[in-house]
Design an enzyme around this catalytic site. Structure first.
Site, PDB file in Angstrom:
ATOM      1  CD  GLU A 107      -0.922   9.260   3.279  1.00  0.00           C
ATOM      2  OE1 GLU A 107      -0.888   8.040   3.560  1.00  0.00           O
ATOM      3  OE2 GLU A 107      -0.911  10.147   4.144  1.00  0.00           O
ATOM      4  CD  GLU A 161      -4.367   7.485   6.710  1.00  0.00           C
ATOM      5  OE1 GLU A 161      -3.954   6.819   7.684  1.00  0.00           O
ATOM      6  OE2 GLU A 161      -4.190   7.152   5.530  1.00  0.00           O
TER       7      GLU A 161
END
Ligand code: BG6
Length: 470
Positions: free
Chosen positions: A373, A174
């Protein structure tokens, strides 16, 4: 839970599907001042401003994986893992970011990998999960191109040390988040609010990524794949009105395509470049960068998905005195009737996972990908413990199941998605939220010496993995 017969499985996944979870060094290891580890920005920020962390809990101990990894990896097996993503802590491996390699850290990561392999769990290793070594932040973090070089050296050392046994590598997790948190919205150190600096940080992160990919490819690691983990929050416009649609498009450019396009296609979206140019916010670049990005695209894309982003055209003109922000171009939109996870304050919209996957298929050459995720953080889970001490987290099972139905549909429609990793294996330290919301398949009881107990979802996940479906 028993093995099911073929007839009882409604959603079967392709053979060899990756079932497991993801985590990161700072969030589970603890031992922040042990084993020769150098400080990172989280250790430092906590020391300076403990009040910024939920209940004043910092990163020194977290879930103590550093000492308990054997017990934890055995539990991973018990909850059905065939793969597991963790991150290497740069400041543990190279305490000052650039100098000597810490042999205690080498041993620790070697041991973790060995233990995973003994249990038939494939290690997926990520190199950077929000945890800049303090020494590197002190010279400017990602704003400084020397830090890019230090990172590439660190990456090369990791490939050399562990590349014989680790075959799935990721450069960043991320990467937009440290940009948002550290340089726009004040939820990561260094708590800067400055769009121009944010753009530079994002750009150098991509340069670091591309150089690490280049290094990896030059090393020709047998069967090795390299990728990046992106949180691809889809942007949904409030309506089909062109102003709403444009607002959503710009949000998508800033938050998704700023990393997705260069990583997968090797080019920045032209309209993002134009937008930045128009507003005088292009980053400083070097001549050979374009070719570097072009030549070093990824093999494998990790997709993190938690919530959608809903936007609408701006209601008001921006305050000319306020700092320039992405929100100059859109407002957030609260969709009536949305389903919420009230603890984290995030909307739950299961179909979003499918929309992302179809976009990858249609616009990104159907690159090999996996859900890296997805998960649900819930506060106060202790209240759901039954008389046997098992947390009855049926809401988590439902959350996973409903997302998996959409992943399954995407597979049926030809998306090249290879696995599903939950966030996360055991309750861990969620940055400034510390231990407020729990995400694990395994509970960590902070009151009882961090005792681990498998939650109902852990047993369910085991059956899911064994049956390769549900
Ligand atoms: C992802 C991160 O953004 O979401 C994790 O990769 C993080 O590090 C997870 O913990 C859940 O978010 P949060 O903020 O509730 O911990």
């Amino acid at each position: 839970m028993k093995q099911r017969t073929n007839q009882e499985i409604s959603f079967r996944f392709p053979k060899g599907f990756w079932w497991g979870s993801a985590t990161s060094a700072t969030q589970i290891e603890g031992a922040a001042k042990e084993g020769g580890k150098g400080p990172n920005i989280w250790d430092y920020w906590y020391e300076k401003e403990p009040n910024r962390f939920f209940n004043g809990v910092g990163p020194e101990v977290t879930s103590d994986f550093y000492h308990r990894y054997k017990e934890d990896i055995a539990l991973m097996k018990e909850v059905g893992h065939n793969s597991f993503r963790f991150s290497i802590s740069w400041s543990r491996l190279i305490p000052d970011g650039v100098g000597e390699v810490n042999q205690e850290a080498v041993k620790f990561y070697h041991d973790v990998i060995t233990e995973l392999l003994i249990h038939d769990i494939e290690p997926f290793v990520n190199l950077f999960h929000f945890d800049m070594p303090l020494a590197m932040q002190k010279i400017g973090g990602w704003e400084n191109r020397n830090v890019v070089d230090a990172y590439v050296r660190y990456a090369k050392i990791c490939f050399e040390l562990f590349g014989d046994r680790v075959k799935k590598w990721f450069t960043h997790n991320e990467p937009i988040v440290p940009v948002e948190g550290g340089y726009l919205y004040d939820f990561h150190y260094p708590n800067v609010v400055d769009f121009q600096r944010a753009v530079q940080v994002a750009y150098h992160t991509i340069i670091a990524h591309a150089k690490a990919v280049q290094t990896f490819k030059q090393m020709n690691i047998q069967d090795g794949k390299i990728g990046i983990i992106l949180n691809l929050t889809p942007s949904y416009p409030r309506s089909a009105h062109p102003a709403d649609v444009r607002a959503a498009h710009i949000a998508d450019l800033f938050f998704n395509r700023s990393f997705l396009d260069p990583a997968v296609t090797g080019e920045y979206p032209q309209d993002l470049v134009e937008l930045l140019r128009e507003h005088g916010h292009l980053p400083v670049t070097e001549e050979e960068d374009k070719e570097l990005i072009k030549q070093n695209t990824i093999d494998l894309l990790g997709i993190n998905y938690y919530q959608p982003r809903r936007v609408k055209a701006k209601e008001h003109l921006p305050n000319p005195e306020a700092p320039f922000m992405p929100e100059r171009f859109f407002d957030y939109y609260v969709m009536p009737g949305r389903k919420m996870n009230p603890y984290r304050g995030w909307e739950i919209y299961e179909k979003g996972i499918y929309d992302i996957l179809i976009n990858i298929k249609e616009n990104y050459n159907n690159i090999e990908c996996f859900i890296s995720e997805n998960g649900m953080g819930v506060e106060g889970e202790e209240r759901f413990r039954d008389e046997n001490g098992v947390i009855q987290d049926d809401y988590r099972i439902e959350f996973i199941r409903e997302h998996l139905k959409w992943v399954h549909k995407a597979i049926e429609e030809g998306v090249n998605v290879k696995g599903y990793h939950l966030w996360t294996f055991m309750d861990n330290w969620s940055w400034t939220n510390a231990y407020k919301n729990r995400y694990g398949l395994v509970a960590v009881d902070l009151e009882q010496n961090e005792k681990r107990t498998i939650k109902k979802s852990g047993y369910w996940f085991k059956a899911l993995s064994e049956n390769n479906g549900f």
